[in-house]
Design a protein around this motif. Structure first.
Motif, PDB file in Angstrom:
ATOM      1  N   ASP A 131       0.623  -1.313   0.286  1.00  0.00           N
ATOM      2  CA  ASP A 131      -0.021  -0.099  -0.086  1.00  0.00           C
ATOM      3  C   ASP A 131       0.751   1.141   0.129  1.00  0.00           C
ATOM      4  OD1 ASP A 131      -2.392  -1.506   0.166  1.00  0.00           O
ATOM      5  OD2 ASP A 131      -2.095  -1.528   2.269  1.00  0.00           O
ATOM      6  N   ASN A 132       2.116   1.205  -0.146  1.00  0.00           N
ATOM      7  CA  ASN A 132       3.065   2.407   0.092  1.00  0.00           C
ATOM      8  C   ASN A 132       4.169   2.380  -1.084  1.00  0.00           C
ATOM      9  OD1 ASN A 132       4.081   4.834   1.103  1.00  0.00           O
ATOM     10  ND2 ASN A 132       5.610   3.598   2.274  1.00  0.00           N
ATOM     11  N   GLN A 133       3.641   2.038  -2.323  1.00  0.00           N
ATOM     12  CA  GLN A 133       4.590   2.038  -3.518  1.00  0.00           C
ATOM     13  C   GLN A 133       4.930   3.341  -3.967  1.00  0.00           C
ATOM     14  OE1 GLN A 133       4.105  -1.381  -6.146  1.00  0.00           O
ATOM     15  NE2 GLN A 133       2.361  -2.246  -4.731  1.00  0.00           N
ATOM     16  N   THR A 134       5.459   4.139  -3.192  1.00  0.00           N
ATOM     17  CA  THR A 134       5.706   5.300  -3.729  1.00  0.00           C
ATOM     18  C   THR A 134       7.040   5.388  -4.796  1.00  0.00           C
ATOM     19  OG1 THR A 134       7.453   5.898  -2.030  1.00  0.00           O
ATOM     20  CG2 THR A 134       5.267   6.501  -1.397  1.00  0.00           C
ATOM     21  N   PRO A 135       7.334   6.749  -5.444  1.00  0.00           N
ATOM     22  CA  PRO A 135       8.253   6.587  -6.361  1.00  0.00           C
ATOM     23  C   PRO A 135       9.619   6.275  -5.658  1.00  0.00           C
ATOM     24  CG  PRO A 135       6.611   8.306  -7.026  1.00  0.00           C
ATOM     25  CD  PRO A 135       6.356   7.625  -5.833  1.00  0.00           C
ATOM     26  N   ALA A 136       9.816   6.840  -4.649  1.00  0.00           N
ATOM     27  CA  ALA A 136      11.104   6.561  -4.042  1.00  0.00           C
ATOM     28  C   ALA A 136      11.385   5.233  -3.768  1.00  0.00           C
ATOM     29  CB  ALA A 136      11.170   7.370  -2.592  1.00  0.00           C
ATOM     30  N   VAL A 137      10.368   4.705  -3.203  1.00  0.00           N
ATOM     31  CA  VAL A 137      10.321   3.163  -2.834  1.00  0.00           C
ATOM     32  C   VAL A 137      10.892   2.378  -4.179  1.00  0.00           C
ATOM     33  CG1 VAL A 137       8.985   1.207  -2.250  1.00  0.00           C
ATOM     34  CG2 VAL A 137       8.745   3.230  -0.792  1.00  0.00           C
ATOM     35  N   VAL A 138      10.016   2.666  -5.072  1.00  0.00           N
ATOM     36  CA  VAL A 138      10.404   1.819  -6.483  1.00  0.00           C
ATOM     37  C   VAL A 138      11.627   2.314  -6.884  1.00  0.00           C
ATOM     38  CG1 VAL A 138       9.837   1.810  -8.825  1.00  0.00           C
ATOM     39  CG2 VAL A 138       7.793   1.948  -7.019  1.00  0.00           C
ATOM     40  N   ALA A 139      12.248   3.295  -6.868  1.00  0.00           N
ATOM     41  CA  ALA A 139      13.453   3.787  -7.158  1.00  0.00           C
ATOM     42  C   ALA A 139      14.365   3.001  -6.465  1.00  0.00           C
ATOM     43  CB  ALA A 139      13.727   5.280  -7.007  1.00  0.00           C
ATOM     44  N   PHE A 140      14.581   2.805  -5.154  1.00  0.00           N
ATOM     45  CA  PHE A 140      15.358   2.235  -4.160  1.00  0.00           C
ATOM     46  C   PHE A 140      15.342   0.669  -4.590  1.00  0.00           C
ATOM     47  CE2 PHE A 140      17.188   0.237  -0.696  1.00  0.00           C
ATOM     48  CZ  PHE A 140      18.293   1.065  -0.356  1.00  0.00           C
ATOM     49  N   LEU A 141      14.196   0.083  -4.754  1.00  0.00           N
ATOM     50  CA  LEU A 141      14.005  -1.208  -5.068  1.00  0.00           C
ATOM     51  C   LEU A 141      14.646  -1.576  -6.481  1.00  0.00           C
ATOM     52  CD1 LEU A 141      10.585  -2.185  -3.356  1.00  0.00           C
ATOM     53  CD2 LEU A 141      13.135  -2.394  -2.489  1.00  0.00           C
ATOM     54  N   GLY A 142      14.321  -0.604  -7.313  1.00  0.00           N
ATOM     55  CA  GLY A 142      14.621  -0.778  -8.736  1.00  0.00           C
ATOM     56  C   GLY A 142      16.446  -0.855  -8.838  1.00  0.00           C
ATOM     57  N   LEU A 143      17.139   0.208  -7.785  1.00  0.00           N
ATOM     58  CA  LEU A 143      18.648  -0.141  -8.094  1.00  0.00           C
ATOM     59  C   LEU A 143      19.016  -1.289  -7.280  1.00  0.00           C
ATOM     60  CD1 LEU A 143      19.309   3.820  -7.315  1.00  0.00           C
ATOM     61  CD2 LEU A 143      19.902   2.687  -9.225  1.00  0.00           C
ATOM     62  N   ALA A 144      18.110  -1.855  -6.599  1.00  0.00           N
ATOM     63  CA  ALA A 144      18.649  -3.011  -5.778  1.00  0.00           C
ATOM     64  C   ALA A 144      18.484  -4.397  -6.620  1.00  0.00           C
ATOM     65  CB  ALA A 144      17.832  -3.006  -4.542  1.00  0.00           C
ATOM     66  N   THR A 145      17.459  -4.260  -7.623  1.00  0.00           N
ATOM     67  CA  THR A 145      17.114  -5.441  -8.156  1.00  0.00           C
ATOM     68  C   THR A 145      17.426  -5.489  -9.748  1.00  0.00           C
ATOM     69  OG1 THR A 145      14.989  -4.489  -8.887  1.00  0.00           O
ATOM     70  CG2 THR A 145      15.409  -6.090  -6.803  1.00  0.00           C
ATOM     71  N   THR A 146      17.987  -4.323 -10.376  1.00  0.00           N
ATOM     72  CA  THR A 146      18.496  -4.371 -11.664  1.00  0.00           C
ATOM     73  C   THR A 146      19.912  -4.271 -11.746  1.00  0.00           C
ATOM     74  OG1 THR A 146      17.876  -1.911 -11.720  1.00  0.00           O
ATOM     75  CG2 THR A 146      16.316  -3.204 -12.517  1.00  0.00           C
TER      76      THR A 146
END
Length: 372
Positions: free
Chosen positions: A270-285
């Motif tokens: 319920d908290n998929q903010t752009p900042a959360v997505v950006a951090f997880l994006g850097l962690a998983t790509t």
């Protein structure tokens, strides 16, 4: 009655049909038996996020959790703030339990954990993003006179207080102090994944000293010349105030080394903010995975030839990998496991083989004139 020429000519075709059918059924199964851990390893980094082009000015992402995730957190913080100069990552490490509670309550953006989620935690809306596993190192002080290796059983017996003197494992006449972590430590609980620990009571003996803070610094400070403890390998690989003890003559840089710990990030669906997505994006790509890989390489002390090869691969693929991810904040791309692909042969082959074989044999026997 002699077999007819027609029947004799049918024999090769029948045998080829049987071999083909049997082969389709058995080869994937045998392949699976040769790769018992493929499913686990192939799924550990299956989730990816698309990295936003930019973030709003003064964006903040709060990351808290296990101290076992300190090194990946610091590395990804640097990469995140380099990629988004107007954004900030706020790191802390007060433990997995507190982090997950705050995440569920909406007070935290991302939890960095050293264990998988429970089914209850998943039902509460928390989603895990595995990074892989990190080796655990068995450590003593450089002042400790013990200079040999231990077996997994000997280390577990030290944990339980059944072995209390270094002379019992080929060392000097010196009592052992086992330096343990808090009961809820993810690193401590990782030991329970191994049979040598869970086959008996998972409790330390009277010679154990439990540090109050779940940090490697606290463990190292308590070692003295007679203590033994354990830590995440990437947190001690370059320290000169510890000595890593081989287990079964192997150090953490060996793929067959005994102990490792889960590592991953948790977010609230319920908290998929752009900042959360950006951090997880850097962690998983690729950009972030290069950071995680670097940490693992440092702990494993890989050869320079391997490092050069990985740098070349990174230069060729990092740009395309970053832009190729099509997943959105609401949609995650799941990669099917290798084990599923290897064992996912057509399900109708087995009944076809079981029913068809007797019929083929009956038909062949009839034409060959075999009496029953």
């Amino acid at each position: 009655m002699a077999p007819s020429r027609k029947a004799l000519l049918q024999i090769p075709a029948v045998l080829l049909t049987l071999a083909f059918t049997l082969g389709l059924f058995t080869v994937p199964a045998l392949s699976f038996l040769n790769h018992p851990a493929v499913a686990q390893s192939s799924s550990e980094r299956a989730v990816t996020f698309k990295i936003p082009e930019s973030l709003a000015q003064d964006t903040t992402v709060k990351v808290n959790g296990s101290s076992s995730m300190s090194e990946p957190n610091k590395a990804l913080e640097q990469r995140f703030e380099k990629r988004f100069p107007d954004a900030e990552v706020q790191l802390s490490a007060t433990g997995t339990s507190e982090a997950l509670e705050n995440l569920e309550a909406g007070k935290l953006d991302i939890a960095a954990v050293g264990r998988p989620l429970t089914e209850e935690e998943k039902a509460a809306g928390l989603v895990e993003v595995p990074l892989g596993r990190e080796k655990l190192a068995i450590i003593v002080s450089p002042d400790n006179p013990f200079d040999a290796d231990l077996t997994s059983y000997e280390f577990s017996e030290m944990f339980r207080g059944a072995i209390t003197n270094w002379s019992e494992v080929g060392g000097p006449e010196l009592e052992i102090r086992f330096i343990d972590r808090p009961d809820d430590s993810d690193t401590r609980l990782a030991l329970y994944d191994y049979e040598v620990f869970y086959e008996e009571t998972f409790e330390t003996g009277e010679n154990a000293i439990q540090v109050s803070e779940d940090t490697t610094d606290a463990v190292v400070a308590s070692l003295g010349n007679d203590g033994i403890g354990y830590a995440v390998a990437d947190q001690v690989s370059e320290r000169d105030d510890v000595k890593i003890i081989p287990i079964q003559e192997l150090l953490p840089d060996d793929p067959n080394y005994a102990y490792s710990q889960y590592r991953g990030y948790i977010y609230n669906k319920d908290n998929q903010t752009p900042a959360v997505v950006a951090f997880l994006g850097l962690a998983t790509t690729e950009p972030g995975q290069e950071v995680v890989a670097t940490i693992e390489e440092k702990a494993a002390s890989d050869s320079s030839a391997t490092a050069d090869s990985e740098k070349t691969s990174e230069a060729q693929t990092s740009e395309s990998t970053e832009t190729a991810s099509d997943s959105s904040p609401e949609q995650l791309a799941q990669v099917p496991s290798t084990a599923e692909m290897e064992t996912g042969g057509p399900s109708w082959l087995l009944p076809l083989f079981l029913i068809g074989t007797p019929l083929l044999l009956w038909y062949l026997g009839r034409d060959l004139g075999i009496e029953r």
